[in-house]
Design a protein around this motif. Structure first.
Motif, PDB file in Angstrom:
ATOM      1  N   VAL A 234       0.846  -1.197   0.000  1.00 61.91           N
ATOM      2  CA  VAL A 234       0.000   0.000   0.000  1.00 61.91           C
ATOM      3  C   VAL A 234       0.885   1.252   0.000  1.00 61.91           C
ATOM      4  CG1 VAL A 234      -1.662   1.363   1.323  1.00 61.91           C
ATOM      5  CG2 VAL A 234      -1.983  -1.109   1.084  1.00 61.91           C
ATOM      6  N   ASN A 235       1.910   1.230   0.813  1.00 61.66           N
ATOM      7  CA  ASN A 235       2.884   2.329   0.845  1.00 61.66           C
ATOM      8  C   ASN A 235       3.603   2.382  -0.509  1.00 61.66           C
ATOM      9  OD1 ASN A 235       5.202   3.888   1.125  1.00 61.66           O
ATOM     10  ND2 ASN A 235       5.563   3.234   3.240  1.00 61.66           N
ATOM     11  N   PRO A 236       3.464   3.488  -1.251  1.00 63.00           N
ATOM     12  CA  PRO A 236       4.051   3.563  -2.596  1.00 63.00           C
ATOM     13  C   PRO A 236       5.579   3.485  -2.615  1.00 63.00           C
ATOM     14  CG  PRO A 236       3.196   5.706  -1.924  1.00 63.00           C
ATOM     15  CD  PRO A 236       2.768   4.721  -0.876  1.00 63.00           C
ATOM     16  N   ASP A 237       6.208   3.635  -1.467  1.00 59.08           N
ATOM     17  CA  ASP A 237       7.667   3.525  -1.414  1.00 59.08           C
ATOM     18  C   ASP A 237       8.137   2.103  -1.139  1.00 59.08           C
ATOM     19  OD1 ASP A 237       8.102   6.240  -1.858  1.00 59.08           O
ATOM     20  OD2 ASP A 237       7.791   6.692   0.265  1.00 59.08           O
ATOM     21  N   LYS A 238       7.179   1.168  -0.992  1.00 58.28           N
ATOM     22  CA  LYS A 238       7.572  -0.191  -0.609  1.00 58.28           C
ATOM     23  C   LYS A 238       6.969  -1.256  -1.522  1.00 58.28           C
ATOM     24  CE  LYS A 238       8.570   0.723   4.189  1.00 58.28           C
ATOM     25  NZ  LYS A 238       8.410   0.330   5.562  1.00 58.28           N
ATOM     26  N   SER A 239       7.571  -2.434  -1.487  1.00 53.80           N
ATOM     27  CA  SER A 239       7.067  -3.572  -2.253  1.00 53.80           C
ATOM     28  C   SER A 239       7.035  -4.802  -1.338  1.00 53.80           C
ATOM     29  CB  SER A 239       7.968  -3.823  -3.457  1.00 53.80           C
ATOM     30  OG  SER A 239       9.300  -4.005  -3.035  1.00 53.80           O
ATOM     31  N   ILE A 240       6.299  -5.814  -1.813  1.00 55.01           N
ATOM     32  CA  ILE A 240       6.198  -7.067  -1.050  1.00 55.01           C
ATOM     33  C   ILE A 240       6.944  -8.150  -1.825  1.00 55.01           C
ATOM     34  CG2 ILE A 240       4.620  -8.901  -0.315  1.00 55.01           C
ATOM     35  CD1 ILE A 240       2.479  -6.755   0.052  1.00 55.01           C
ATOM     36  N   ILE A 241       7.734  -8.928  -1.117  1.00 55.82           N
ATOM     37  CA  ILE A 241       8.440 -10.058  -1.719  1.00 55.82           C
ATOM     38  C   ILE A 241       7.963 -11.327  -1.013  1.00 55.82           C
ATOM     39  CG2 ILE A 241      10.688 -11.143  -2.151  1.00 55.82           C
ATOM     40  CD1 ILE A 241      10.655  -8.543  -3.581  1.00 55.82           C
ATOM     41  N   ILE A 242       7.419 -12.268  -1.789  1.00 59.50           N
ATOM     42  CA  ILE A 242       7.023 -13.552  -1.194  1.00 59.50           C
ATOM     43  C   ILE A 242       7.878 -14.686  -1.751  1.00 59.50           C
ATOM     44  CG2 ILE A 242       4.662 -12.844  -0.654  1.00 59.50           C
ATOM     45  CD1 ILE A 242       3.846 -14.568  -3.181  1.00 59.50           C
ATOM     46  N   GLY A 243       9.058 -14.318  -2.262  1.00 57.35           N
ATOM     47  CA  GLY A 243       9.984 -15.321  -2.776  1.00 57.35           C
ATOM     48  C   GLY A 243      11.117 -15.540  -1.798  1.00 57.35           C
TER      49      GLY A 243
ATOM     50  N   ASN B 216       5.999 -21.211  -0.683  1.00 56.26           N
ATOM     51  CA  ASN B 216       5.412 -22.563  -0.685  1.00 56.26           C
ATOM     52  C   ASN B 216       6.370 -23.576  -1.292  1.00 56.26           C
ATOM     53  OD1 ASN B 216       3.013 -21.830   0.483  1.00 56.26           O
ATOM     54  ND2 ASN B 216       1.860 -21.753  -1.435  1.00 56.26           N
ATOM     55  N   CYS B 217       6.913 -23.240  -2.453  1.00 50.12           N
ATOM     56  CA  CYS B 217       7.798 -24.189  -3.126  1.00 50.12           C
ATOM     57  C   CYS B 217       9.120 -24.342  -2.382  1.00 50.12           C
ATOM     58  CB  CYS B 217       8.013 -23.774  -4.579  1.00 50.12           C
ATOM     59  SG  CYS B 217       6.498 -23.910  -5.553  1.00 50.12           S
ATOM     60  N   GLY B 218       9.571 -23.291  -1.706  1.00 52.58           N
ATOM     61  CA  GLY B 218      10.779 -23.389  -0.893  1.00 52.58           C
ATOM     62  C   GLY B 218      10.599 -24.420   0.217  1.00 52.58           C
ATOM     63  N   LYS B 219       9.424 -24.389   0.827  1.00 59.14           N
ATOM     64  CA  LYS B 219       9.094 -25.336   1.894  1.00 59.14           C
ATOM     65  C   LYS B 219       8.960 -26.750   1.310  1.00 59.14           C
ATOM     66  CE  LYS B 219       7.390 -26.067   6.155  1.00 59.14           C
ATOM     67  NZ  LYS B 219       8.332 -26.157   7.258  1.00 59.14           N
ATOM     68  N   LEU B 220       8.275 -26.818   0.176  1.00 57.66           N
ATOM     69  CA  LEU B 220       8.054 -28.106  -0.493  1.00 57.66           C
ATOM     70  C   LEU B 220       9.367 -28.839  -0.776  1.00 57.66           C
ATOM     71  CD1 LEU B 220       5.865 -29.863  -2.077  1.00 57.66           C
ATOM     72  CD2 LEU B 220       6.518 -28.514  -4.077  1.00 57.66           C
ATOM     73  N   VAL B 221      10.307 -28.163  -1.412  1.00 55.20           N
ATOM     74  CA  VAL B 221      11.539 -28.846  -1.830  1.00 55.20           C
ATOM     75  C   VAL B 221      12.419 -29.241  -0.642  1.00 55.20           C
ATOM     76  CG1 VAL B 221      11.528 -27.717  -4.083  1.00 55.20           C
ATOM     77  CG2 VAL B 221      12.967 -26.777  -2.251  1.00 55.20           C
ATOM     78  N   ASP B 222      12.306 -28.503   0.452  1.00 54.72           N
ATOM     79  CA  ASP B 222      13.122 -28.844   1.621  1.00 54.72           C
ATOM     80  C   ASP B 222      12.485 -29.924   2.488  1.00 54.72           C
ATOM     81  OD1 ASP B 222      15.100 -27.187   0.820  1.00 54.72           O
ATOM     82  OD2 ASP B 222      14.727 -25.619   2.300  1.00 54.72           O
ATOM     83  N   ASN B 223      11.187 -30.176   2.297  1.00 54.98           N
ATOM     84  CA  ASN B 223      10.511 -31.204   3.093  1.00 54.98           C
ATOM     85  C   ASN B 223      10.464 -32.567   2.413  1.00 54.98           C
ATOM     86  OD1 ASN B 223      10.148 -29.321   5.048  1.00 54.98           O
ATOM     87  ND2 ASN B 223       7.914 -29.346   5.016  1.00 54.98           N
ATOM     88  N   ASP B 224      10.885 -32.664   1.163  1.00 53.71           N
ATOM     89  CA  ASP B 224      10.941 -33.959   0.484  1.00 53.71           C
ATOM     90  C   ASP B 224      12.177 -33.999  -0.413  1.00 53.71           C
ATOM     91  OD1 ASP B 224      10.589 -36.360  -0.780  1.00 53.71           O
ATOM     92  OD2 ASP B 224       8.535 -35.962  -1.452  1.00 53.71           O
ATOM     93  N   THR B 225      13.311 -34.227   0.215  1.00 53.84           N
ATOM     94  CA  THR B 225      14.577 -34.184  -0.527  1.00 53.84           C
ATOM     95  C   THR B 225      14.792 -35.432  -1.378  1.00 53.84           C
ATOM     96  OG1 THR B 225      15.721 -35.052   1.401  1.00 53.84           O
ATOM     97  CG2 THR B 225      15.707 -32.672   1.136  1.00 53.84           C
ATOM     98  N   THR B 226      13.977 -36.469  -1.165  1.00 52.93           N
ATOM     99  CA  THR B 226      14.069 -37.659  -2.022  1.00 52.93           C
ATOM    100  C   THR B 226      13.489 -37.332  -3.392  1.00 52.93           C
ATOM    101  OG1 THR B 226      13.785 -39.017  -0.056  1.00 52.93           O
ATOM    102  CG2 THR B 226      13.502 -40.114  -2.176  1.00 52.93           C
ATOM    103  N   ARG B 227      12.390 -36.599  -3.390  1.00 53.03           N
ATOM    104  CA  ARG B 227      11.750 -36.204  -4.645  1.00 53.03           C
ATOM    105  C   ARG B 227      12.478 -35.008  -5.277  1.00 53.03           C
ATOM    106  NH1 ARG B 227       6.487 -37.280  -6.008  1.00 53.03           N
ATOM    107  NH2 ARG B 227       6.036 -37.712  -3.827  1.00 53.03           N
ATOM    108  N   TYR B 228      12.816 -34.029  -4.452  1.00 53.19           N
ATOM    109  CA  TYR B 228      13.409 -32.786  -4.972  1.00 53.19           C
ATOM    110  C   TYR B 228      14.921 -32.824  -4.767  1.00 53.19           C
ATOM    111  CZ  TYR B 228       8.502 -31.712  -5.035  1.00 53.19           C
ATOM    112  OH  TYR B 228       7.154 -31.789  -5.266  1.00 53.19           O
ATOM    113  N   THR B 229      15.569 -33.495  -5.700  1.00 51.92           N
ATOM    114  CA  THR B 229      17.015 -33.697  -5.633  1.00 51.92           C
ATOM    115  C   THR B 229      17.763 -32.475  -6.156  1.00 51.92           C
ATOM    116  OG1 THR B 229      17.021 -34.596  -7.864  1.00 51.92           O
ATOM    117  CG2 THR B 229      16.709 -36.182  -6.065  1.00 51.92           C
ATOM    118  N   VAL B 230      19.068 -32.490  -5.972  1.00 53.25           N
ATOM    119  CA  VAL B 230      19.928 -31.429  -6.509  1.00 53.25           C
ATOM    120  C   VAL B 230      19.726 -31.322  -8.021  1.00 53.25           C
ATOM    121  CG1 VAL B 230      22.343 -30.807  -6.955  1.00 53.25           C
ATOM    122  CG2 VAL B 230      21.666 -31.610  -4.688  1.00 53.25           C
TER     123      VAL B 230
END
Ligand code: ZN
Length: 127
Positions: free
Chosen positions: A35-44, A80-94
């Motif tokens: 809302v504040n025109p001098d600021k932004s939101i980051i959800i990444g 969301n995806c950050g949480k996802l990949v860290d909670n299933d490292t068998t599926r989300y490999t390097v």
């Protein structure tokens, strides 16, 4: 001890994919106006491909502390995806995360060059 990313690395990771989540089935925008025109939101989040500390997901003890905190070891994801990949490292490999990153950066390049519109416009000649 954690090898966290610097602010510069985080911003670089976000900009290289146009502030969009790198998960190919998500690709949500991760920045927008506050809302504040001098600021932004980051959800990444700048996520580590191999963990920042030895008790974290996909930790690799063969790389150096500098490599662990470098852009090469990071991927830009939504929370969301950050949480996802860290909670299933068998599926989300390097390898999976490196593939997502490569594809997200390629898509961003096509978009920034204006080629993604040509490729999706059925009237446009691709070659
Ligand atoms: Zn996502």
């Amino acid at each position: 001890m954690r090898d966290d990313f610097s602010q510069t690395v985080k911003e670089n990771l976000a900009k290289r994919v146009g502030y969009k989540c790198s998960n190919p089935s998500c690709r949500c925008l991760t920045s927008g106006p506050q809302v504040n025109p001098d600021k932004s939101i980051i959800i990444g989040v700048a996520s580590h491909i191999t963990a920042a500390s030895s008790d974290g997901p996909r930790y690799d003890n063969t790389i150096t502390s500098d490599e662990r905190g470098s852009s090469e070891n990071g991927i830009w994801l939504c929370q969301n995806c950050g949480k996802l990949v860290d909670n299933d490292t068998t599926r989300y490999t390097v390898e999976i995360l490196q593939d997502w990153k490569r594809r997200a950066e390629y898509d961003a390049l096509l978009e920034v060059e204006g080629r993604s519109k040509q490729l999706t416009d059925p009237r446009a000649s691709v070659f």
